[in-house]
Enzyme design. Structure first.
Site, PDB file in Angstrom:
ATOM      1  N   SER A 254      64.379  62.681   9.115  1.00 46.89           N
ATOM      2  CA  SER A 254      63.453  63.240   9.986  1.00 46.89           C
ATOM      3  C   SER A 254      63.059  62.565  11.356  1.00 46.89           C
ATOM      4  O   SER A 254      61.845  62.495  11.481  1.00 46.89           O
ATOM      5  CB  SER A 254      62.134  63.232   9.014  1.00 46.89           C
ATOM      6  OG  SER A 254      62.282  64.170   7.934  1.00 46.89           O
TER       7      SER A 254
ATOM      8  N   GLU B  27      69.874  56.359   5.624  1.00 44.37           N
ATOM      9  CA  GLU B  27      69.276  57.740   5.331  1.00 44.37           C
ATOM     10  C   GLU B  27      68.416  57.600   4.262  1.00 44.37           C
ATOM     11  O   GLU B  27      69.119  57.979   2.990  1.00 44.37           O
ATOM     12  CB  GLU B  27      70.339  58.776   5.350  1.00 44.37           C
ATOM     13  CG  GLU B  27      71.149  58.981   6.847  1.00 44.37           C
ATOM     14  CD  GLU B  27      71.308  60.237   7.201  1.00 44.37           C
ATOM     15  OE1 GLU B  27      71.171  60.897   8.245  1.00 44.37           O
ATOM     16  OE2 GLU B  27      71.851  61.338   6.235  1.00 44.37           O
TER      17      GLU B  27
ATOM     18  N   LYS C  31      74.884  69.932  10.093  1.00 41.93           N
ATOM     19  CA  LYS C  31      74.864  70.493   8.709  1.00 41.93           C
ATOM     20  C   LYS C  31      75.321  72.052   8.730  1.00 41.93           C
ATOM     21  O   LYS C  31      76.466  72.201   9.666  1.00 41.93           O
ATOM     22  CB  LYS C  31      73.492  70.360   7.998  1.00 41.93           C
ATOM     23  CG  LYS C  31      72.993  69.001   8.234  1.00 41.93           C
ATOM     24  CD  LYS C  31      71.906  68.640   7.050  1.00 41.93           C
ATOM     25  CE  LYS C  31      71.314  67.244   7.209  1.00 41.93           C
ATOM     26  NZ  LYS C  31      70.243  66.745   6.390  1.00 41.93           N
TER      27      LYS C  31
ATOM     28  N   GLU D  37      73.793  64.367   0.799  1.00 33.72           N
ATOM     29  CA  GLU D  37      74.114  65.815   0.355  1.00 33.72           C
ATOM     30  C   GLU D  37      75.492  66.033  -0.167  1.00 33.72           C
ATOM     31  O   GLU D  37      75.687  66.452  -1.171  1.00 33.72           O
ATOM     32  CB  GLU D  37      73.922  66.691   1.529  1.00 33.72           C
ATOM     33  CG  GLU D  37      72.428  67.008   2.001  1.00 33.72           C
ATOM     34  CD  GLU D  37      71.880  67.149   3.444  1.00 33.72           C
ATOM     35  OE1 GLU D  37      72.676  67.588   4.070  1.00 33.72           O
ATOM     36  OE2 GLU D  37      70.973  67.254   3.668  1.00 33.72           O
TER      37      GLU D  37
ATOM     38  N   HIS E   2      77.560  61.128   3.212  1.00 33.50           N
ATOM     39  CA  HIS E   2      76.068  61.708   3.317  1.00 33.50           C
ATOM     40  C   HIS E   2      75.494  62.123   1.780  1.00 33.50           C
ATOM     41  O   HIS E   2      76.189  62.676   0.803  1.00 33.50           O
ATOM     42  CB  HIS E   2      76.125  63.008   4.292  1.00 33.50           C
ATOM     43  CG  HIS E   2      74.786  63.382   4.563  1.00 33.50           C
ATOM     44  ND1 HIS E   2      73.902  64.003   3.764  1.00 33.50           N
ATOM     45  CD2 HIS E   2      74.025  63.236   5.876  1.00 33.50           C
ATOM     46  CE1 HIS E   2      72.691  64.228   4.405  1.00 33.50           C
ATOM     47  NE2 HIS E   2      72.670  63.913   5.590  1.00 33.50           N
TER      48      HIS E   2
ATOM     49  N   GLY F  91      64.941  65.904   5.930  1.00 34.85           N
ATOM     50  CA  GLY F  91      64.619  67.102   5.797  1.00 34.85           C
ATOM     51  C   GLY F  91      63.219  67.422   5.382  1.00 34.85           C
ATOM     52  O   GLY F  91      62.763  68.613   4.834  1.00 34.85           O
TER      53      GLY F  91
ATOM     54  N   ASN G 284      73.736  65.645  13.347  1.00 34.45           N
ATOM     55  CA  ASN G 284      74.458  66.186  12.113  1.00 34.45           C
ATOM     56  C   ASN G 284      73.977  67.942  12.187  1.00 34.45           C
ATOM     57  O   ASN G 284      72.900  67.794  11.493  1.00 34.45           O
ATOM     58  CB  ASN G 284      74.092  65.548  10.961  1.00 34.45           C
ATOM     59  CG  ASN G 284      74.758  66.140   9.539  1.00 34.45           C
ATOM     60  OD1 ASN G 284      75.318  67.239   9.827  1.00 34.45           O
ATOM     61  ND2 ASN G 284      74.394  65.520   8.605  1.00 34.45           N
TER      62      ASN G 284
HETATM   63  P1  13P Z   1      66.737  65.369   9.029  1.00 34.59           P
HETATM   64  O1  13P Z   1      66.640  64.907  10.590  1.00 34.59           O
HETATM   65  O2  13P Z   1      66.646  67.062   8.937  1.00 34.59           O
HETATM   66  O3  13P Z   1      65.781  64.858   8.143  1.00 34.59           O
HETATM   67  O4  13P Z   1      68.223  65.177   8.552  1.00 34.59           O
HETATM   68  C1  13P Z   1      68.599  63.822   8.485  1.00 34.59           C
HETATM   69  C2  13P Z   1      69.854  63.875   7.846  1.00 34.59           C
HETATM   70  O5  13P Z   1      70.344  64.218   6.993  1.00 34.59           O
HETATM   71  C3  13P Z   1      71.127  63.785   9.041  1.00 34.59           C
HETATM   72  O6  13P Z   1      72.290  63.297   8.301  1.00 34.59           O
END
Ligand code: 13P
Length: 252
Positions: free
Chosen positions: A212, A167, A11, A97, A95, A173, A9
Protein backbone atom coordinates in the site's frame (compact mmCIF):
# COMPACT_ATOMS: atom_id res chain seq x y z
CA UNK A 1 25.68 4.95 -2.56
CA UNK A 2 22.33 3.21 -3.05
CA UNK A 3 19.87 4.66 -5.53
CA UNK A 4 16.10 4.33 -5.22
CA UNK A 5 14.25 1.73 -7.26
CA UNK A 6 10.58 2.49 -7.79
CA UNK A 7 9.01 -0.67 -9.18
CA UNK A 8 5.46 -1.23 -10.35
CA UNK A 9 4.06 -4.74 -9.96
CA UNK A 10 0.99 -4.65 -12.16
CA UNK A 11 -0.06 -8.13 -10.99
CA UNK A 12 -2.82 -9.62 -13.21
CA UNK A 13 -4.10 -6.29 -14.50
CA UNK A 14 -4.04 -4.49 -17.80
CA UNK A 15 -4.64 -4.99 -21.48
CA UNK A 16 -3.11 -3.64 -24.69
CA UNK A 17 -4.92 -0.34 -24.60
CA UNK A 18 -4.63 0.33 -20.87
CA UNK A 19 -0.93 -0.62 -20.85
CA UNK A 20 -0.09 1.68 -23.74
CA UNK A 21 -1.77 4.58 -21.96
CA UNK A 22 -0.11 3.79 -18.64
CA UNK A 23 3.36 3.43 -20.15
CA UNK A 24 3.14 6.58 -22.23
CA UNK A 25 1.96 8.49 -19.15
CA UNK A 26 4.88 7.18 -17.11
CA UNK A 27 7.47 7.92 -19.81
CA UNK A 28 6.12 11.45 -20.24
CA UNK A 29 6.29 12.16 -16.52
CA UNK A 30 9.63 10.66 -15.44
CA UNK A 31 10.97 13.22 -12.97
CA UNK A 32 14.23 15.01 -13.73
CA UNK A 33 17.32 14.14 -11.80
CA UNK A 34 19.14 11.01 -10.89
CA UNK A 35 19.46 8.83 -7.84
CA UNK A 36 16.41 6.78 -8.74
CA UNK A 37 15.31 4.22 -11.30
CA UNK A 38 11.81 3.31 -12.47
CA UNK A 39 10.70 -0.20 -13.33
CA UNK A 40 7.44 -1.72 -14.54
CA UNK A 41 6.51 -5.40 -14.28
CA UNK A 42 3.56 -6.20 -16.59
CA UNK A 43 1.96 -9.65 -17.00
CA UNK A 44 3.86 -12.05 -19.30
CA UNK A 45 1.78 -11.63 -22.50
CA UNK A 46 2.49 -7.90 -22.61
CA UNK A 47 6.22 -7.90 -21.89
CA UNK A 48 7.32 -7.61 -25.52
CA UNK A 49 4.88 -4.84 -26.35
CA UNK A 50 5.79 -2.88 -23.23
CA UNK A 51 9.50 -3.44 -23.98
CA UNK A 52 8.99 -1.89 -27.42
CA UNK A 53 7.22 1.09 -25.91
CA UNK A 54 9.91 1.58 -23.25
CA UNK A 55 12.78 1.50 -25.78
CA UNK A 56 14.92 4.62 -25.41
CA UNK A 57 13.18 5.64 -22.18
CA UNK A 58 14.61 5.66 -18.67
CA UNK A 59 12.11 3.05 -17.46
CA UNK A 60 13.24 -0.57 -17.04
CA UNK A 61 11.24 -3.75 -17.63
CA UNK A 62 10.73 -6.70 -15.32
CA UNK A 63 8.54 -9.79 -15.00
CA UNK A 64 6.46 -10.92 -12.04
CA UNK A 65 7.64 -14.52 -11.80
CA UNK A 66 9.88 -17.02 -13.57
CA UNK A 67 10.49 -20.74 -13.77
CA UNK A 68 13.47 -22.24 -11.97
CA UNK A 69 13.97 -24.47 -15.02
CA UNK A 70 15.81 -23.41 -18.15
CA UNK A 71 13.78 -25.26 -20.83
CA UNK A 72 11.70 -28.35 -21.44
CA UNK A 73 8.38 -29.94 -20.58
CA UNK A 74 7.03 -27.37 -18.12
CA UNK A 75 3.67 -26.41 -19.60
CA UNK A 76 2.67 -22.86 -18.85
CA UNK A 77 6.05 -21.83 -17.44
CA UNK A 78 8.44 -19.12 -18.62
CA UNK A 79 12.22 -19.60 -18.57
CA UNK A 80 14.60 -16.89 -17.36
CA UNK A 81 16.31 -16.74 -20.78
CA UNK A 82 12.94 -15.99 -22.37
CA UNK A 83 12.51 -12.99 -20.12
CA UNK A 84 15.95 -11.74 -21.15
CA UNK A 85 15.02 -12.34 -24.79
CA UNK A 86 12.08 -9.97 -24.57
CA UNK A 87 14.03 -7.26 -22.78
CA UNK A 88 13.51 -7.87 -19.06
CA UNK A 89 16.23 -6.75 -16.69
CA UNK A 90 14.46 -7.70 -13.47
CA UNK A 91 12.14 -10.41 -12.19
CA UNK A 92 10.15 -10.60 -8.96
CA UNK A 93 10.58 -13.89 -7.10
CA UNK A 94 8.78 -15.16 -4.03
CA UNK A 95 5.97 -12.64 -3.98
CA UNK A 96 3.63 -13.55 -1.09
CA UNK A 97 0.82 -14.17 -3.59
CA UNK A 98 3.01 -16.79 -5.32
CA UNK A 99 3.90 -18.33 -1.98
CA UNK A 100 0.34 -18.36 -0.57
CA UNK A 101 -1.79 -18.99 -3.67
CA UNK A 102 0.55 -21.11 -5.78
CA UNK A 103 2.39 -23.02 -3.09
CA UNK A 104 5.90 -21.74 -3.77
CA UNK A 105 8.25 -22.79 -0.98
CA UNK A 106 11.25 -20.79 0.15
CA UNK A 107 13.48 -23.49 -1.41
CA UNK A 108 11.73 -23.13 -4.76
CA UNK A 109 11.99 -19.35 -4.51
CA UNK A 110 15.72 -19.78 -3.92
CA UNK A 111 15.98 -21.90 -7.09
CA UNK A 112 14.14 -19.22 -9.05
CA UNK A 113 16.48 -16.54 -7.67
CA UNK A 114 19.47 -18.60 -8.76
CA UNK A 115 18.10 -19.38 -12.23
CA UNK A 116 17.16 -15.76 -12.83
CA UNK A 117 20.63 -14.56 -11.95
CA UNK A 118 22.27 -17.23 -14.07
CA UNK A 119 20.36 -15.85 -17.05
CA UNK A 120 21.48 -12.29 -16.32
CA UNK A 121 18.30 -11.05 -14.66
CA UNK A 122 18.26 -9.12 -11.40
CA UNK A 123 15.92 -10.95 -9.04
CA UNK A 124 13.77 -8.98 -6.61
CA UNK A 125 13.29 -11.32 -3.66
CA UNK A 126 10.10 -10.67 -1.67
CA UNK A 127 9.93 -11.47 2.01
CA UNK A 128 7.31 -10.59 4.58
CA UNK A 129 5.18 -11.76 7.46
CA UNK A 130 1.42 -12.26 7.82
CA UNK A 131 -0.61 -10.39 10.42
CA UNK A 132 -0.79 -13.50 12.63
CA UNK A 133 2.98 -13.86 12.46
CA UNK A 134 3.50 -10.19 13.35
CA UNK A 135 1.07 -10.39 16.24
CA UNK A 136 2.82 -13.52 17.49
CA UNK A 137 6.12 -11.60 17.53
CA UNK A 138 7.50 -13.83 14.77
CA UNK A 139 8.26 -11.17 12.12
CA UNK A 140 12.05 -11.46 12.26
CA UNK A 141 11.96 -15.25 12.47
CA UNK A 142 9.79 -15.48 9.33
CA UNK A 143 11.95 -13.02 7.41
CA UNK A 144 15.12 -14.83 8.48
CA UNK A 145 13.78 -18.17 7.24
CA UNK A 146 12.79 -16.70 3.88
CA UNK A 147 16.11 -14.92 3.50
CA UNK A 148 18.26 -17.78 4.75
CA UNK A 149 16.73 -20.20 2.22
CA UNK A 150 18.11 -18.01 -0.55
CA UNK A 151 21.38 -17.21 1.21
CA UNK A 152 22.16 -20.88 1.65
CA UNK A 153 21.31 -21.66 -2.00
CA UNK A 154 23.19 -18.82 -3.66
CA UNK A 155 25.52 -17.34 -1.03
CA UNK A 156 25.60 -13.75 0.17
CA UNK A 157 27.74 -12.61 -2.77
CA UNK A 158 24.78 -13.18 -5.09
CA UNK A 159 23.06 -10.22 -3.49
CA UNK A 160 25.57 -7.96 -5.21
CA UNK A 161 23.17 -8.24 -8.16
CA UNK A 162 19.95 -8.86 -6.31
CA UNK A 163 17.26 -6.72 -4.73
CA UNK A 164 15.16 -7.49 -1.64
CA UNK A 165 11.59 -6.31 -1.13
CA UNK A 166 10.05 -6.28 2.32
CA UNK A 167 6.33 -6.76 1.80
CA UNK A 168 4.33 -7.27 4.99
CA UNK A 169 1.46 -9.47 3.81
CA UNK A 170 -1.01 -7.56 6.01
CA UNK A 171 -0.21 -4.34 4.16
CA UNK A 172 -0.61 -5.69 0.61
CA UNK A 173 -3.71 -4.39 -1.14
CA UNK A 174 -5.33 -3.60 2.20
CA UNK A 175 -4.71 0.13 2.39
CA UNK A 176 -2.87 -0.56 5.67
CA UNK A 177 0.74 0.54 5.42
CA UNK A 178 3.59 -0.24 7.74
CA UNK A 179 4.61 2.97 9.45
CA UNK A 180 7.99 4.29 8.34
CA UNK A 181 9.40 3.17 11.71
CA UNK A 182 7.89 -0.34 11.48
CA UNK A 183 9.26 -0.75 7.97
CA UNK A 184 12.65 0.72 8.90
CA UNK A 185 12.99 -1.76 11.78
CA UNK A 186 12.55 -4.72 9.43
CA UNK A 187 14.71 -3.23 6.67
CA UNK A 188 17.47 -2.63 9.18
CA UNK A 189 17.12 -6.20 10.42
CA UNK A 190 17.39 -7.55 6.85
CA UNK A 191 20.52 -5.49 6.22
CA UNK A 192 22.07 -6.65 9.47
CA UNK A 193 21.31 -10.27 8.62
CA UNK A 194 23.16 -9.86 5.32
CA UNK A 195 25.96 -7.99 7.06
CA UNK A 196 26.64 -11.09 9.16
CA UNK A 197 27.84 -12.60 5.86
CA UNK A 198 29.33 -9.55 4.16
CA UNK A 199 29.10 -6.06 5.66
CA UNK A 200 30.25 -4.20 2.56
CA UNK A 201 27.77 -5.95 0.32
CA UNK A 202 24.95 -5.48 2.83
CA UNK A 203 25.54 -1.75 2.79
CA UNK A 204 24.97 -1.69 -0.98
CA UNK A 205 21.90 -3.94 -1.31
CA UNK A 206 18.68 -2.20 -2.29
CA UNK A 207 15.81 -3.05 0.06
CA UNK A 208 12.40 -1.95 -1.23
CA UNK A 209 9.23 -1.56 0.77
CA UNK A 210 5.95 -2.93 -0.60
CA UNK A 211 2.46 -2.78 0.86
CA UNK A 212 0.00 0.00 0.00
CA UNK A 213 2.73 2.50 -0.88
CA UNK A 214 1.28 5.61 -2.49
CA UNK A 215 2.14 9.23 -3.18
CA UNK A 216 1.00 10.32 0.28
CA UNK A 217 3.02 7.85 2.35
CA UNK A 218 6.03 7.50 0.04
CA UNK A 219 7.97 10.54 1.34
CA UNK A 220 7.90 9.24 4.94
CA UNK A 221 8.82 5.69 3.97
CA UNK A 222 11.52 6.65 1.48
CA UNK A 223 13.14 9.03 3.98
CA UNK A 224 14.07 6.10 6.21
CA UNK A 225 17.76 5.22 6.06
CA UNK A 226 17.29 1.59 5.01
CA UNK A 227 14.35 1.98 2.61
CA UNK A 228 15.67 2.16 -0.93
CA UNK A 229 12.50 2.25 -2.97
CA UNK A 230 9.12 0.68 -3.36
CA UNK A 231 7.44 -2.34 -4.91
CA UNK A 232 4.05 -0.95 -5.72
CA UNK A 233 0.86 -2.77 -6.65
CA UNK A 234 -2.34 -0.73 -6.81
CA UNK A 235 -0.70 2.66 -7.15
CA UNK A 236 1.41 1.47 -10.10
CA UNK A 237 -1.65 1.09 -12.33
CA UNK A 238 -2.23 4.81 -12.80
CA UNK A 239 0.59 6.93 -14.22
CA UNK A 240 -0.15 9.90 -11.95
CA UNK A 241 -0.12 7.71 -8.81
CA UNK A 242 3.08 5.92 -9.80
CA UNK A 243 4.76 9.18 -10.75
CA UNK A 244 3.84 10.76 -7.40
CA UNK A 245 5.95 8.04 -5.76
CA UNK A 246 8.72 8.53 -8.31
CA UNK A 247 8.76 12.26 -7.53
CA UNK A 248 9.01 11.54 -3.82
CA UNK A 249 12.13 9.46 -4.55
CA UNK A 250 13.56 12.13 -6.85
CA UNK A 251 13.13 14.81 -4.19
CA UNK A 252 14.92 12.98 -1.35
P1 13P B 1 -0.18 -2.87 -3.07
O1 13P B 1 0.69 -1.69 -3.37
O2 13P B 1 -1.41 -2.92 -3.93
O3 13P B 1 -0.46 -3.01 -1.61
O4 13P B 1 0.65 -4.18 -3.49
C1 13P B 1 1.93 -4.35 -3.00
C2 13P B 1 2.55 -5.51 -3.69
O5 13P B 1 2.16 -6.64 -3.47
C3 13P B 1 3.61 -5.23 -4.65
O6 13P B 1 4.26 -6.39 -5.03
Amino acid sequence: MREFLIAGNWKMNGGNEANAELVSGIIAGVPDGDGFRLLVCPPFPYLAAVAAQLAGSKVALGAQSVSEHSAGAFTGETAPSMLRDVGCEYVIVGHSERRALFGESSEQVAEKFKAAQAAGLTPILCVGETLEEREAGATEKVIDEQLDAVLSAVGAAAFATGVIAYEPVWAIGTGMTASPEQAQDVHCHIRERLAQHDAELAADVQILYGGSMKGENAPGLLSMPDIDGGLIGGASLKASDFLAIARAAAEI
